[in-house]
Write a protein that holds these residues in place. Structure first.
Motif, PDB file in Angstrom:
ATOM      1  N   UNK A 137      30.043  30.923  32.265  1.00  0.00           N
ATOM      2  CA  UNK A 137      29.869  29.470  32.242  1.00  0.00           C
ATOM      3  C   UNK A 137      30.512  28.871  30.988  1.00  0.00           C
ATOM      4  N   UNK A 138      30.232  29.491  29.838  1.00  0.00           N
ATOM      5  CA  UNK A 138      30.801  28.982  28.590  1.00  0.00           C
ATOM      6  C   UNK A 138      32.310  29.204  28.541  1.00  0.00           C
ATOM      7  N   UNK A 139      32.783  30.335  29.072  1.00  0.00           N
ATOM      8  CA  UNK A 139      34.215  30.607  29.078  1.00  0.00           C
ATOM      9  C   UNK A 139      34.955  29.574  29.937  1.00  0.00           C
ATOM     10  N   UNK A 140      34.375  29.217  31.074  1.00  0.00           N
ATOM     11  CA  UNK A 140      35.005  28.226  31.953  1.00  0.00           C
ATOM     12  C   UNK A 140      34.947  26.837  31.325  1.00  0.00           C
ATOM     13  N   UNK A 141      33.829  26.544  30.683  1.00  0.00           N
ATOM     14  CA  UNK A 141      33.706  25.258  29.986  1.00  0.00           C
ATOM     15  C   UNK A 141      34.779  25.155  28.895  1.00  0.00           C
ATOM     16  N   UNK A 142      34.957  26.241  28.139  1.00  0.00           N
ATOM     17  CA  UNK A 142      35.966  26.269  27.088  1.00  0.00           C
ATOM     18  C   UNK A 142      37.366  26.069  27.681  1.00  0.00           C
ATOM     19  N   UNK A 143      37.621  26.731  28.802  1.00  0.00           N
ATOM     20  CA  UNK A 143      38.927  26.607  29.451  1.00  0.00           C
ATOM     21  C   UNK A 143      39.191  25.166  29.874  1.00  0.00           C
ATOM     22  N   UNK A 144      38.173  24.502  30.418  1.00  0.00           N
ATOM     23  CA  UNK A 144      38.319  23.113  30.847  1.00  0.00           C
ATOM     24  C   UNK A 144      38.628  22.185  29.681  1.00  0.00           C
ATOM     25  N   UNK A 145      38.166  22.553  28.479  1.00  0.00           N
ATOM     26  CA  UNK A 145      38.411  21.728  27.299  1.00  0.00           C
ATOM     27  C   UNK A 145      39.661  22.177  26.536  1.00  0.00           C
ATOM     28  N   UNK A 146      40.350  23.173  27.059  1.00  0.00           N
ATOM     29  CA  UNK A 146      41.561  23.629  26.407  1.00  0.00           C
ATOM     30  C   UNK A 146      41.330  24.525  25.209  1.00  0.00           C
ATOM     31  N   UNK A 147      40.152  25.133  25.125  1.00  0.00           N
ATOM     32  CA  UNK A 147      39.854  26.050  24.028  1.00  0.00           C
ATOM     33  C   UNK A 147      40.232  27.474  24.421  1.00  0.00           C
ATOM     34  N   UNK A 148      40.380  28.326  23.418  1.00  0.00           N
ATOM     35  CA  UNK A 148      40.749  29.723  23.641  1.00  0.00           C
ATOM     36  C   UNK A 148      39.548  30.623  23.412  1.00  0.00           C
ATOM     37  N   UNK A 149      39.318  31.573  24.327  1.00  0.00           N
ATOM     38  CA  UNK A 149      38.186  32.500  24.226  1.00  0.00           C
ATOM     39  C   UNK A 149      38.713  33.912  23.990  1.00  0.00           C
ATOM     40  N   UNK A 150      38.184  34.577  22.960  1.00  0.00           N
ATOM     41  CA  UNK A 150      38.556  35.958  22.663  1.00  0.00           C
ATOM     42  C   UNK A 150      37.288  36.796  22.508  1.00  0.00           C
ATOM     43  N   UNK A 151      37.124  37.796  23.359  1.00  0.00           N
ATOM     44  CA  UNK A 151      35.949  38.668  23.266  1.00  0.00           C
ATOM     45  C   UNK A 151      36.114  39.609  22.073  1.00  0.00           C
ATOM     46  N   UNK A 152      35.082  39.655  21.211  1.00  0.00           N
ATOM     47  CA  UNK A 152      35.090  40.531  20.038  1.00  0.00           C
ATOM     48  C   UNK A 152      34.438  41.870  20.350  1.00  0.00           C
ATOM     49  N   UNK A 153      33.335  41.842  21.082  1.00  0.00           N
ATOM     50  CA  UNK A 153      32.669  43.085  21.482  1.00  0.00           C
ATOM     51  C   UNK A 153      31.844  42.814  22.732  1.00  0.00           C
ATOM     52  N   UNK A 154      31.668  43.855  23.541  1.00  0.00           N
ATOM     53  CA  UNK A 154      30.901  43.695  24.773  1.00  0.00           C
ATOM     54  C   UNK A 154      30.239  45.013  25.142  1.00  0.00           C
ATOM     55  N   UNK A 155      29.040  44.890  25.696  1.00  0.00           N
ATOM     56  CA  UNK A 155      28.311  46.042  26.206  1.00  0.00           C
ATOM     57  C   UNK A 155      27.860  45.678  27.611  1.00  0.00           C
ATOM     58  N   UNK A 156      28.477  46.296  28.607  1.00  0.00           N
ATOM     59  CA  UNK A 156      28.218  45.916  29.994  1.00  0.00           C
ATOM     60  C   UNK A 156      26.887  46.477  30.489  1.00  0.00           C
ATOM     61  N   UNK A 157      26.274  45.733  31.415  1.00  0.00           N
ATOM     62  CA  UNK A 157      25.048  46.193  32.044  1.00  0.00           C
ATOM     63  C   UNK A 157      25.343  47.258  33.086  1.00  0.00           C
ATOM     64  N   UNK A 158      24.353  48.055  33.430  1.00  0.00           N
ATOM     65  CA  UNK A 158      24.570  49.146  34.393  1.00  0.00           C
ATOM     66  C   UNK A 158      24.894  48.620  35.788  1.00  0.00           C
ATOM     67  N   UNK A 331      23.094  22.923  40.113  1.00  0.00           N
ATOM     68  CA  UNK A 331      23.128  24.188  39.391  1.00  0.00           C
ATOM     69  C   UNK A 331      24.491  24.867  39.493  1.00  0.00           C
ATOM     70  N   UNK A 332      25.051  24.928  40.685  1.00  0.00           N
ATOM     71  CA  UNK A 332      26.320  25.624  40.860  1.00  0.00           C
ATOM     72  C   UNK A 332      27.419  24.996  40.004  1.00  0.00           C
ATOM     73  N   UNK A 333      27.437  23.658  39.948  1.00  0.00           N
ATOM     74  CA  UNK A 333      28.459  22.971  39.155  1.00  0.00           C
ATOM     75  C   UNK A 333      28.267  23.229  37.665  1.00  0.00           C
ATOM     76  N   UNK A 334      26.997  23.377  37.244  1.00  0.00           N
ATOM     77  CA  UNK A 334      26.726  23.689  35.839  1.00  0.00           C
ATOM     78  C   UNK A 334      27.178  25.109  35.522  1.00  0.00           C
ATOM     79  N   UNK A 335      26.782  26.066  36.364  1.00  0.00           N
ATOM     80  CA  UNK A 335      27.131  27.478  36.142  1.00  0.00           C
ATOM     81  C   UNK A 335      28.654  27.677  36.176  1.00  0.00           C
ATOM     82  N   UNK A 336      29.362  26.847  36.946  1.00  0.00           N
ATOM     83  CA  UNK A 336      30.818  26.934  36.988  1.00  0.00           C
ATOM     84  C   UNK A 336      31.458  26.270  35.768  1.00  0.00           C
ATOM     85  N   UNK A 337      30.643  25.639  34.911  1.00  0.00           N
ATOM     86  CA  UNK A 337      31.156  25.046  33.680  1.00  0.00           C
ATOM     87  C   UNK A 337      31.512  23.575  33.786  1.00  0.00           C
ATOM     88  N   UNK A 338      31.786  23.096  35.011  1.00  0.00           N
ATOM     89  CA  UNK A 338      32.234  21.723  35.176  1.00  0.00           C
ATOM     90  C   UNK A 338      31.208  20.671  34.814  1.00  0.00           C
TER      91      UNK A 338
END
Length: 361
Positions: A137-158, A331-338
């Motif tokens: 949601x935040x990544x899409x919101x950032x994209x809509x505003x023209x911001x750049x997202x770079x993942x620093x670290x991630x631990x995926x769920x099972x 809810x769907x529009x919020x989760x999609x970032x728009x």
């Protein structure tokens, strides 16, 4: 609406400071000074324009009153003058309110980029999936505003999503828009694995920190303990053979940062230092905030991670922000970032209203 009386001495001080900044820019010595002065000029520019427009309208209103006092005006001309006076008063009050908001104390970090941290809370696999939804949601919101997202670290769920994900979001004003997102987010929905259709509740925590620059925080290398290690998790044979992961411990504060996302140890070290600067910068901001504000609860969006701030209810298709009692049935529009900006704008407006109310007391 009663007329808003602005402090003329404060307006004069802003105009004076803007002029001084412009002069200092012409003789600025180094890049750091040029950057700082340019930022201040950019911040003051819109306020200076609003003050100029406000004062022009105040003068036009004075002229309109003089015309209305002319006893020789016929009824039609008087009606036109009255309408013009009413329009000018509306513009004056709108500009005065904008200036009043602009004069509120600014968070020194508002213009900065951010480090976003999302962690799964209670709820097992479902919490990790929800953490993944929030991050997207935040990544899409950032994209809509023209911001750049770079993942620093991630631990995926099972089962997907994230146990934890940390990312940098680069964009001017990112912190001003995202700072009220810190806190506990709760989700209510039926998991895909739930055969009986029972609604489960799980949670994830979000932390938004202003991204510190080297000019913001001075770090003594002697205060650091830097360890290298083999990166864990997925990545094939490479991560098992190279000690590319970096752990930096800031001994005075006890802050520890681990980065293993990049294959290059040099890149991991640079990113770890960036995160460390940001966390130390945030600690200093919190210290200053606690000195300035005896009652942190009066400040909306204090960043208290134990505070449940928002609920996402999938069966009902609604999102409720508990701090301002706002519910959106999209809810769907919020989760999609728009539609996230509707919540953010409402939080900012409420925060400004609280600050203005405090000034009026």
């Amino acid at each position: 609406m009663a007329e808003i009386i602005l402090p003329e001495d404060k307006l004069d001080a802003i105009l004076s400071r803007h002029g001084q900044v412009q002069r200092d820019l012409e003789s600025a010595a180094g890049p750091a000074e040029i950057i700082a002065l340019s930022r201040e000029a950019a911040q003051l520019g819109p306020v200076v324009e609003a003050i100029g427009a406000y004062r022009r309208i105040v003068q036009e209103l004075a002229d309109a009153r003089v015309i209305l006092e002319d006893g020789s005006l016929d009824e039609e001309m008087r009606a036109l003058a009255q309408q013009e006076k009413a329009d000018l008063e509306e513009k004056r009050d709108r500009l005065a309110q904008d200036i009043r908001v602009a004069l509120l104390p600014r968070d020194m970090a508002d213009d900065k980029s951010v480090i976003l941290e999302v962690r799964a809370g209670t709820g097992g696999d479902e919490a990790a999936l929800f953490a993944g939804d929030l991050f997207r949601m935040y990544a899409r919101y950032a994209e809509l505003r023209g911001w750049k997202v770079e993942i620093s670290s991630e631990s995926e769920g099972t089962a997907g999503g994230y146990k934890e994900v940390i990312a940098e979001i680069h964009g001017e004003g990112a912190y001003a828009r995202l700072k009220f997102e810190s806190g506990v987010h709760r989700v209510q929905r039926v998991p895909n694995t739930e055969a009986s259709g029972r609604i489960h509740t799980s949670a994830a925590t979000v932390a938004v920190l202003p991204l510190a620059e080297e000019v913001d925080v001075s770090i003594n290398e002697a205060d650091l303990r830097i360890d290298t290690m083999r990166a864990g998790g997925a990545g094939g044979q490479h991560v098992n053979k190279t000690e590319s992961a970096v752990r930096i411990t800031h001994i005075p504060s006890g802050v520890v940062v681990v980065v293993q996302d990049e294959r290059s140890q040099h890149k991991n070290r640079a990113r770890a230092m960036s995160i460390l600067r940001t966390r130390l910068f945030d600690l200093e901001r919190q210290r200053l905030d606690s000195l300035r504000a005896a009652d942190r609860k009066a400040q909306l969006g204090s960043g208290d991670r134990s505070e449940r701030i928002r609920t996402y209810n999938f069966p009902q298709g609604r999102v409720t922000d508990h701090r301002i009692n706002l519910t959106l049935y999209k809810l769907e529009a919020v989760i999609e970032g728009g539609a996230l900006d509707e919540l953010i704008a409402a939080l900012i407006t409420d925060h400004q209203a609280r600050l203005l109310a405090g000034e009026d007391e």
